[in-house]
Scaffold this active site. Sequence first.
Site, mmCIF file in Angstrom:
data_model
loop_
_atom_site.group_PDB
_atom_site.id
_atom_site.type_symbol
_atom_site.label_atom_id
_atom_site.label_comp_id
_atom_site.label_asym_id
_atom_site.label_seq_id
_atom_site.Cartn_x
_atom_site.Cartn_y
_atom_site.Cartn_z
ATOM 1 N N ARG A 93 -25.466 -10.051 -62.173
ATOM 2 C CA ARG A 93 -25.205 -8.552 -62.395
ATOM 3 C C ARG A 93 -26.122 -7.488 -61.580
ATOM 4 O O ARG A 93 -27.124 -7.718 -61.360
ATOM 5 C CB ARG A 93 -25.701 -8.211 -64.013
ATOM 6 C CG ARG A 93 -25.335 -6.707 -64.382
ATOM 7 C CD ARG A 93 -25.650 -6.641 -65.817
ATOM 8 N NE ARG A 93 -27.191 -6.780 -66.340
ATOM 9 C CZ ARG A 93 -28.021 -5.800 -65.877
ATOM 10 N NH1 ARG A 93 -27.820 -4.784 -65.089
ATOM 11 N NH2 ARG A 93 -29.319 -6.018 -66.110
ATOM 12 N N ARG A 138 -30.897 -9.140 -56.945
ATOM 13 C CA ARG A 138 -31.907 -9.508 -57.956
ATOM 14 C C ARG A 138 -31.997 -11.126 -57.776
ATOM 15 O O ARG A 138 -33.102 -11.483 -57.526
ATOM 16 C CB ARG A 138 -31.507 -9.365 -59.268
ATOM 17 C CG ARG A 138 -31.661 -7.681 -59.771
ATOM 18 C CD ARG A 138 -31.337 -7.566 -60.962
ATOM 19 N NE ARG A 138 -31.821 -6.170 -61.112
ATOM 20 C CZ ARG A 138 -31.299 -5.318 -62.229
ATOM 21 N NH1 ARG A 138 -30.698 -5.927 -63.362
ATOM 22 N NH2 ARG A 138 -31.494 -4.165 -62.389
ATOM 23 N N GLY A 186 -24.328 -5.450 -84.927
ATOM 24 C CA GLY A 186 -25.130 -4.786 -83.794
ATOM 25 C C GLY A 186 -24.832 -3.206 -83.398
ATOM 26 O O GLY A 186 -24.010 -2.739 -83.573
#
Lengths: 252, 666, 230
Positions: free
Chosen positions: B463, B337, B40
């Site tokens: 988060r 959120r 990655g």
Amino acid sequence: MKLNLKVWRQKGASTGGKFETYTVEANEHMSFLEMLDVLNEQLIAEQREPVSFEHDCREGICGTCSMVINGHPHGPMKGTTTCQLHMRHFNDGETITIEPFRSNSFPVIKDLVVDRAAFDRIIQSGGYISVNTGQAQDGNAIPIEKDLASEAFDAATCIGCGACVAACPNASAMLFTSAKVSHLNMMPQGEVEATQRVLNMINQMDSEGFGACSNITACEAECPKEISVKNIARVNREYFAAVLASEKNPSK
Amino acid sequence: MKLDGKVPTGELSEKWTQYRGTMNLVAPNNKRRLEVIVVGSGLAGASAAATLGELGYKVKCFTFHDSPRRAHSIAAQGGINAAKNYQNDGDSVYRLFYDTIKGGDYRSREANVHRLAEASRTIIDQAVAQGVPFAREYGGLLANRSFGGVQVSRTFYARGQTGQQLLIGAYQSLSRQISMGNVTMYNRHEMLDVVKIDGKARGIITRNLVTGAIDRHSAHAVVLGTGGYGNVFYLSTNAMNSNVTAAWRATKRGALMANPCFTQIHPTCIPVSGEYQSKLTLMSESLRNDGRVWVPGKKDDVKAIREGRLKATDIAEEDRDYYLERRYPAFGNLVPRDVASRAAKVACDEGHGVNATGLAVYLDFASAIMRYGKSEAHSKGMVNPSEDEIKLLGEKVVEAKYGNLFEMYAKITGEDPYKSPMMIYPAVHYTMGGLWVDYNLETNIPGLFAVGEANFSDHGANRLGASALMQGLADGYFVIPYTIGQFLSNEIRTPIIDDQQPEFEAAEKAVKDRLAQFINIKGKQSVESFHRRLGKIMWEYCGMSRNEEGLNKARKMIQELRAEFYSDVFVPGELNEYNPELEKAGRVADFLELGELMVVDALDRQESCGGHFREEYRTPEGEAMRNDKDFTYVSAWEWTDTTADPTLHKEELEFENVELKTRSYK
Amino acid sequence: MNWFVRFLTSSIGKKLIMSLTGLFLCLFLVVHLAGNLQLLLDDGGEAFNIYAYIMTHNPLIKAVSYGTYFFIILHAIQGIILAIQNRKARKSKYSVTVTRTTGTNSFAARQMALLGSLILVFIGIHMGDFWWKMKSGQTSMEKYDSFQFEVQNLYEKVDATFANEWIVLFYVISMIGLSFHLLHGFQSAFQTLGLNHSKYTPFIKGLGKGFAIIVPALFALIPIYYMFIK
């Protein structure tokens, strides 16, 4: 809406390619890539091989799309990547020609997929600031004028898609290279290596086989991030200064 | 299995400093002999590979993209948090730590989060030194803005492209190490298996995506920075190619998958517009600073809007339900959120959704435009400006702040958000769950590390905005380069790992067999169609709200879908060529297993916390009800054999420094 | 390789040569035009013939003229090399080509090599028409009271040449070609030199447009005048 697609099909880098024509039923709310998804689903349903095209974020920032639509890299809409292009800008019954980005330095891998590793090598030749992790001083230690930071940012918005090369009649990579040189050389942090950077990056760009810039400005016109050719002028300037005024030589 | 988080002893604020000062080191001459694989090249992977290269390790970095610069970190818009306190508004490392723990609904490890908050400050310094063009004030110093769920301005940003600029910074550092020969870069290589020798991770098997060649790569340690698995939902804000395969292959080799049911649904995304849709686009959270969220209060109005008889602007002020302001007066439109997303779902479930599908709410800038317009008119000294003049001035201010986002919205929807409110709906955005790691970011497989979104470590059950970039870079620049030494310092006598060992051979064969299996099924349905069906199941039963009955049903459906996949998928093309359908087949096959594990995890967690909302566990007002007595643990799942049930290993979370409270934004 | 050679053979170095020689040739055009405009005077060619004498006999001007030949050749050769190299950078051609640009004439920018070739051919024919005839003494001699030396009567040749409608047509077409060449070339030369500035570039571009239209138009006026008006 019904569309006729003339799509470039090419098995691999060493084989030739040709156009094939398909008909696809789309709707105007689709993005261009979603329209191609529909085409591929159709081909798979017929047990034929789908069209290979590269894409990833589909929100205009990763720079993966690499197709030329009706002669325009990323299609006819200004400042728009292929993934953000929507079918409402096309007409029912229209024939759309889809080709890969074409340049010797971007060999075709398959269909519309090209290899843009040359860009990585240009960055590797000097598109960085030599600072190891942990060596940095406080972020606010060097104030940077707001407008300067903003101008550097404009150059730094380059997504490395290669549309500039694809659009340029000379297949020149000057806009890409100059955007990176400009971004870094404008920042005080990048100034230290500015001379060596411009020499190395231009040298690498030349050795990758791109054409020379002749200020046609098709790159700026087709750039999805609308990066200015002012960056090219800046790099020319810095290159002259680096060669003629510094003690350094124009290649490694 | 007893899970040891390896959290160092001592005062919370001193743990990391003390640990760093006493941990084992690897001498430079030995570093040259030690190989590390980094899979990655996003923020976490690229920063880790670059830094390990700088330290002198021999690094091999892999990405399935054509260039490391394409990783999906590039799409992060809003910003990156750092406890710099440049704004003098009372911010501190402790406050960032506390906000993150609270925002995560008390389901993360204290010590990890505190370390993250400490590292946040040096990340900004590092990025500035790399030439990242952050936004600046007129005096030339760094600018900040605020984000949801916090009361200070600690978010650093580069217009709406912060992720891009930070990733390019890391990519440039990585490029420098590549040019110096410290890192060997493998583009267009997808990791398809981890190779374990004597219980330690010693290499990977990759497929060259251009030629189809299956290759062995050996190293003393393997670091996975392969991102999250939000694409299990098919429709998400993730990039099309983001996948769980690397992490899932590690799981299949015995690594534990932690908290897989913790997914973040972002409240402000452009709604789904049709069946063909391939992905959802996020509208930055920063829009909620000025946008007001509402739906029509009257069902008649809703009906008229859906049928196109009325427009949003036709609805009278008193007939609008600004439901976030009504339900959460303290935070209003800036609630975190998870809260905002659930509230939108409630409004739409009650039949107030405003587009044809009934799954959209308005995000309205009209009052912000008027407010800014008035203040502009005032500062320009205009006497009795007309409404149109005010509007025009206000639109200019809004354009300066959010111009690129408005433009993006207009491009996608074909509507002008200055004239009529945006339509938004929640969409899957981030996955808090991931590979279980200890304080060293090492999984339960020695020598296998996970960084960034690929691990589960820092965000608990939810988060906060602008924290993903922070975590990815903290892990890559400032954590793994130290902690990997704890493992590698014991490997200095280990010679270069021979990739001709039987374990490599077996893993390579397994990979080849699996790929051949996909091609040989020769069924009728496309990979994409399976993915879409899986996504629908996940979104319906394991999305914004979950219940036992639905989850049980979903599990069965996923198992059936998986069986159908292995009997009826059609993968065109050949093994030894560029074949995106084959790549996708492997990824979807892994999602079909991960999806089931997420459902199992959601079933096990009989509480509502953060992004995980179980309908059975809510207060009478409909808010999430956490159960700290029974569920203050990390669920780490072992699942190597998918024909058997997954095994749960619990890591109890201990909170020594913060008191567990009910999150309230009312 | 020597650093200076490396510099001049780099992509930017090559463009620098194009830019500097191009700008010099722009200057040459102005001087040449100023002289030629004397052909429009109704003095039976006196001023022009005397001017032609001075241009061919003054050692300094002679030196400059050799420089001009050199720069024309350099500009042409470098241009041809660049055009060939640039074409080679894309072996596989597009089936659809479009012409979007920003701030320059798209046709001119893309066809600089073609336009340049036309101009090169023109220069060859033009020099054959006049320069060669003068050098090889194919002109009659003339003595004016105002000038001490006997001079060649080039004016006569001009008059004769521009009686042929095909030559006039060719001259006019060539000047249109020159106009397009300058339309891109003038401002492009400044961009290559690195002179792109929000304050000055609009002026340079305006000047370039004016130059590209006025200079070739005045050149073209001469054959047209001789054909139709005089």
